[in-house]
Every structure is written in C-alpha cells, then in structure tokens.
Design a protein around this motif. Structure first.
Motif, mmCIF file in Angstrom:
data_model
loop_
_atom_site.group_PDB
_atom_site.id
_atom_site.type_symbol
_atom_site.label_atom_id
_atom_site.label_comp_id
_atom_site.label_asym_id
_atom_site.label_seq_id
_atom_site.Cartn_x
_atom_site.Cartn_y
_atom_site.Cartn_z
ATOM 1 N N HIS A 57 38.440 48.453 89.045
ATOM 2 C CA HIS A 57 37.935 49.553 89.264
ATOM 3 C C HIS A 57 38.069 50.473 87.975
ATOM 4 N N SER A 58 38.981 50.169 87.171
ATOM 5 C CA SER A 58 39.297 51.094 86.143
ATOM 6 C C SER A 58 39.432 50.333 84.439
ATOM 7 N N TRP A 59 38.207 49.537 84.268
ATOM 8 C CA TRP A 59 38.107 48.946 83.146
ATOM 9 C C TRP A 59 37.867 49.945 81.806
ATOM 10 N N PRO A 60 38.569 49.561 80.806
ATOM 11 C CA PRO A 60 38.423 50.403 79.556
ATOM 12 C C PRO A 60 36.934 49.918 78.812
ATOM 13 N N ALA A 61 36.486 50.398 77.927
ATOM 14 C CA ALA A 61 35.442 50.014 77.054
ATOM 15 C C ALA A 61 35.324 48.517 76.824
ATOM 16 N N ARG A 62 34.023 48.010 76.966
ATOM 17 C CA ARG A 62 34.056 46.309 76.548
ATOM 18 C C ARG A 62 34.312 46.148 75.241
ATOM 19 N N ASP A 63 34.658 44.854 74.923
ATOM 20 C CA ASP A 63 34.906 44.145 74.003
ATOM 21 C C ASP A 63 33.849 44.041 72.908
ATOM 22 N N PRO A 64 33.576 44.678 71.844
ATOM 23 C CA PRO A 64 32.528 44.640 70.905
ATOM 24 C C PRO A 64 32.026 43.227 70.557
ATOM 25 N N ARG A 65 32.910 42.299 70.552
ATOM 26 C CA ARG A 65 32.692 40.962 69.906
ATOM 27 C C ARG A 65 31.635 40.433 71.077
ATOM 28 N N LEU A 66 31.461 40.717 72.226
ATOM 29 C CA LEU A 66 30.718 40.220 73.229
ATOM 30 C C LEU A 66 29.116 40.715 73.078
ATOM 31 N N PRO A 67 28.098 39.930 73.231
ATOM 32 C CA PRO A 67 28.267 38.600 73.812
ATOM 33 C C PRO A 67 28.563 37.601 72.792
ATOM 34 N N LEU A 68 29.235 36.500 72.856
ATOM 35 C CA LEU A 68 29.469 35.518 71.928
ATOM 36 C C LEU A 68 28.099 34.562 71.708
ATOM 37 N N ILE A 69 27.386 34.492 72.940
ATOM 38 C CA ILE A 69 26.046 34.032 72.657
ATOM 39 C C ILE A 69 25.020 34.845 73.171
ATOM 40 N N PRO A 70 24.030 35.358 72.202
ATOM 41 C CA PRO A 70 23.199 36.482 72.885
ATOM 42 C C PRO A 70 22.156 35.695 73.828
ATOM 43 N N HIS A 71 21.721 36.568 74.640
ATOM 44 C CA HIS A 71 20.819 36.000 75.736
ATOM 45 C C HIS A 71 19.322 35.644 75.129
ATOM 46 N N PRO A 72 18.754 34.684 75.659
ATOM 47 C CA PRO A 72 17.542 34.077 74.829
ATOM 48 C C PRO A 72 16.531 35.394 74.730
ATOM 49 N N GLY A 73 16.453 36.186 75.891
ATOM 50 C CA GLY A 73 15.499 37.136 76.275
ATOM 51 C C GLY A 73 15.677 38.572 75.691
ATOM 52 N N GLY A 74 17.037 38.691 75.145
ATOM 53 C CA GLY A 74 17.339 39.767 74.870
ATOM 54 C C GLY A 74 19.068 40.081 75.038
ATOM 55 N N ASP A 75 19.536 41.429 75.074
ATOM 56 C CA ASP A 75 20.838 41.466 75.363
ATOM 57 C C ASP A 75 21.417 41.074 76.587
ATOM 58 N N ALA A 76 22.423 40.619 76.914
ATOM 59 C CA ALA A 76 23.201 40.589 78.220
ATOM 60 C C ALA A 76 23.409 41.691 78.887
ATOM 61 N N ALA A 77 23.420 41.818 80.049
ATOM 62 C CA ALA A 77 23.373 43.082 81.064
ATOM 63 C C ALA A 77 24.915 43.268 80.959
ATOM 64 N N GLY A 82 21.425 33.392 84.516
ATOM 65 C CA GLY A 82 21.873 34.469 84.296
ATOM 66 C C GLY A 82 22.868 34.967 83.390
ATOM 67 N N PHE A 83 23.040 36.189 82.596
ATOM 68 C CA PHE A 83 23.799 36.472 81.726
ATOM 69 C C PHE A 83 24.390 37.723 82.143
ATOM 70 N N GLU A 84 25.879 37.920 81.863
ATOM 71 C CA GLU A 84 26.447 39.215 82.443
ATOM 72 C C GLU A 84 27.869 39.344 81.483
ATOM 73 N N ILE A 85 27.974 40.424 81.153
ATOM 74 C CA ILE A 85 29.494 40.782 80.476
ATOM 75 C C ILE A 85 30.045 41.687 81.430
ATOM 76 N N ARG A 86 31.392 41.039 81.776
ATOM 77 C CA ARG A 86 32.264 41.089 82.801
ATOM 78 C C ARG A 86 33.374 41.775 82.221
ATOM 79 N N GLY A 87 34.198 42.896 82.968
ATOM 80 C CA GLY A 87 35.338 43.203 82.699
ATOM 81 C C GLY A 87 35.636 44.382 81.719
ATOM 82 N N GLY A 88 36.611 44.570 80.777
ATOM 83 C CA GLY A 88 36.617 45.544 79.802
ATOM 84 C C GLY A 88 37.919 45.412 79.100
ATOM 85 N N GLY A 89 37.846 45.771 77.814
ATOM 86 C CA GLY A 89 39.066 45.932 76.934
ATOM 87 C C GLY A 89 39.384 44.186 76.733
ATOM 88 N N ASN A 90 40.739 44.096 76.695
ATOM 89 C CA ASN A 90 40.989 42.636 76.412
ATOM 90 C C ASN A 90 40.917 41.742 77.699
#
Length: 284
Positions: A264-284, A126-134
C-alpha cells in the motif's frame, strides 16, 4: 528396505546437446506430491516434430524460444493450425513442428469439462507493471483466471536485475475465498545471461519450512505451501514462468502480515520497465 520419498522442491534442468530434441526438466504430480500440475520443458531441433494427446487433461504449450508450426484436433472434431503455442482441451491431439531450434513448456492439469482450443499470441496476453522501487516487475498473463480454461492458470514474470518479485511475500495454500485460493504452483527460472542467478525463499508462518534456494538458469521450484518471494542478482534480468492450478479459477493470495504494508506504499516504479513492450502499446 523402505524407500525415502524425495521432498526436494528445487530441481535443475539437464543439458541437451545442440541439434538434439529431448526433455530438459519434468515434474509429475507424484514427484511434486500434489494433485494437479504436470510440467515438462522440451528442446526441439529444427525440423523435428513433437506430438501429444491430452486424454483427460487440458494442456497449454508455452513457446519459450524459437519458432514452430502447430496443428491440433479436438474430441468434438474441431481442428486448427498456427505458429504460436496452443491451449488444448481434454481429448485433443497436438502436433508441433520446430521451424528453428525451439524450447517449449508443456503445462497440464486434469480436466472434467470441454472447452474450445485456442492459440494465445502476445497480443492476447495481459500486461501489467506491478510494485514499485526495487520491487517493480512486469507480469504477462497467458491464461489468467478469466480465460476459459478448466484449472490451468499461467503467467510470465520479468524481474529487472537487482529487483524483488512475488513481493510482498504471499501464499495461496488455504481455500478461504475470496481472499485466498488453494493453489499448486511451478516457478521455472531463466536469466538473460546463462551465468545469471537469484534467490528464492519458501517459508511457512509456523517455521515447518524455511528454505532459501540459489536458483540458476533452467532451475525449477515446486511451491506446495508457504510464502515464496524472489530476488535476482545485480546485473542479471530474470524471467520465470508460473503455472498454477487448484480447485478454483482464482489467484487470490494472502500477504505475510509482517510485510503486507508495503503493498500500500510503493515508491515510484523502476524506469527500466517494461523489459518487453506490449505489442499494442505501453503496459498498464
């Protein structure tokens, strides 16, 4: 003379000379002062073979670096082979041959049920981008709660330089379903650069423990109880391997009420992620 029990939760790896095969760090239940998890990191020189029997434990071998061939047999007569790390049930034998200089993490826990052996490849995780900002980080689930294992749950966390992870601070030391499970946990740290470092805090609400550790490449932290956030230094992308086990197949955790609102109030995600791409496409 009374022997003092080692209560340190912060361990450092030993260096193994190039071309040698040996463990670099190991934790037993007795050393960790808990019930379930055994954990060992091993280096394997190219061409060397490592064998293990699981006996009354289940085992997952995580390939940290390098390449290897794997063969296994199970108590019910099953057998298999492949080129990735296996998850082996109790009563199995595993033979691993390094086809390049290789590092593996051997993760074990007691098992009372029979499950099928399996190879878990990148496309199975499973691949997931979690959180936001720093506090944005990437999660790679190797053995999530839904995986047909007995106790072991394993994931990898990739934290970009300067970011926080395991945040908001959370804990899982009380059996209070469905909101919290009582789990042991290993944090095994690596950094993109060998001089990389970060800080890992482990603390309890009542103040019995409040320890902030400088963690470097190859360090390990034993989390028996308490909240446990991590931050990596500017310029140093971080990786850690989490191994968890308890009485339930659940990763339910309770946030520290002082900081829970951030979830419950994360800012926008860090654009550096994902550090490793999902083999089947973008991480969720």
């Amino acid at each position: 003379m009374k022997t003092r029990r080692d209560d340190s939760i912060h361990l450092r790896s030993r260096r193994v000379p190039p071309g040698r095969s040996a463990p670099t760090i190991a934790v037993t239940p007795a050393r960790a002062r808990w019930e379930f998890i055994s954990f060992t990191v091993r280096t394997l020189a190219k061409g060397d073979t490592w064998q293990a029997k699981t006996a009354r434990q289940e085992m997952c071998v995580v390939l940290l670096s390098g390449a290897c061939r794997v063969e296994w047999t199970t108590r019910d007569g099953g057998a298999g082979r492949g080129t990735l790390g296996p998850r082996a049930p109790r009563g199995s034998k595993v033979i691993l041959t390094a086809t390049a200089p290789t590092e593996i993490a051997e993760c074990r826990a007691p098992s009372t049920v029979d499950r099928a052996a399996a190879l878990v490849g990148p496309g199975d995780c499973g691949f997931e981008i979690r959180g936001g900002g720093n506090a944005t980080r990437q999660i790679i689930d190797i053995l999530p709660p839904r995986f047909p294992a007995d106790r072991l749950m394993i994931c990898e966390v990739l934290t970009p330089a300067g970011n926080w992870s395991s945040y908001p601070p959370h804990k899982h030391d009380t059996d209070r379903p469905p909101t919290e499970a009582d789990l042991e946990e290993i944090y095994y740290f690596r950094f993109r650069h060998p001089q990389g470092y970060g800080f890992h805090r482990v603390y309890t609400a009542d103040g019995r423990r409040d320890q902030t550790m400088l963690v470097r490449d190859g360090d390990l932290v034993i989390v028996r109880e308490g909240y446990h956030p991590f931050v990596t230094a500017y310029g140093h992308d971080a990786y850690y391997l989490n191994v968890l086990a308890g009485t339930r197949r659940s990763m339910a955790a309770s946030d520290d009420p002082q900081y829970a609102e951030f979830r419950h109030s994360w800012p926008a995600r860090d654009p550096r992620l994902p550090l490793i791409p999902h083999p089947g496409g973008d991480a969720a």
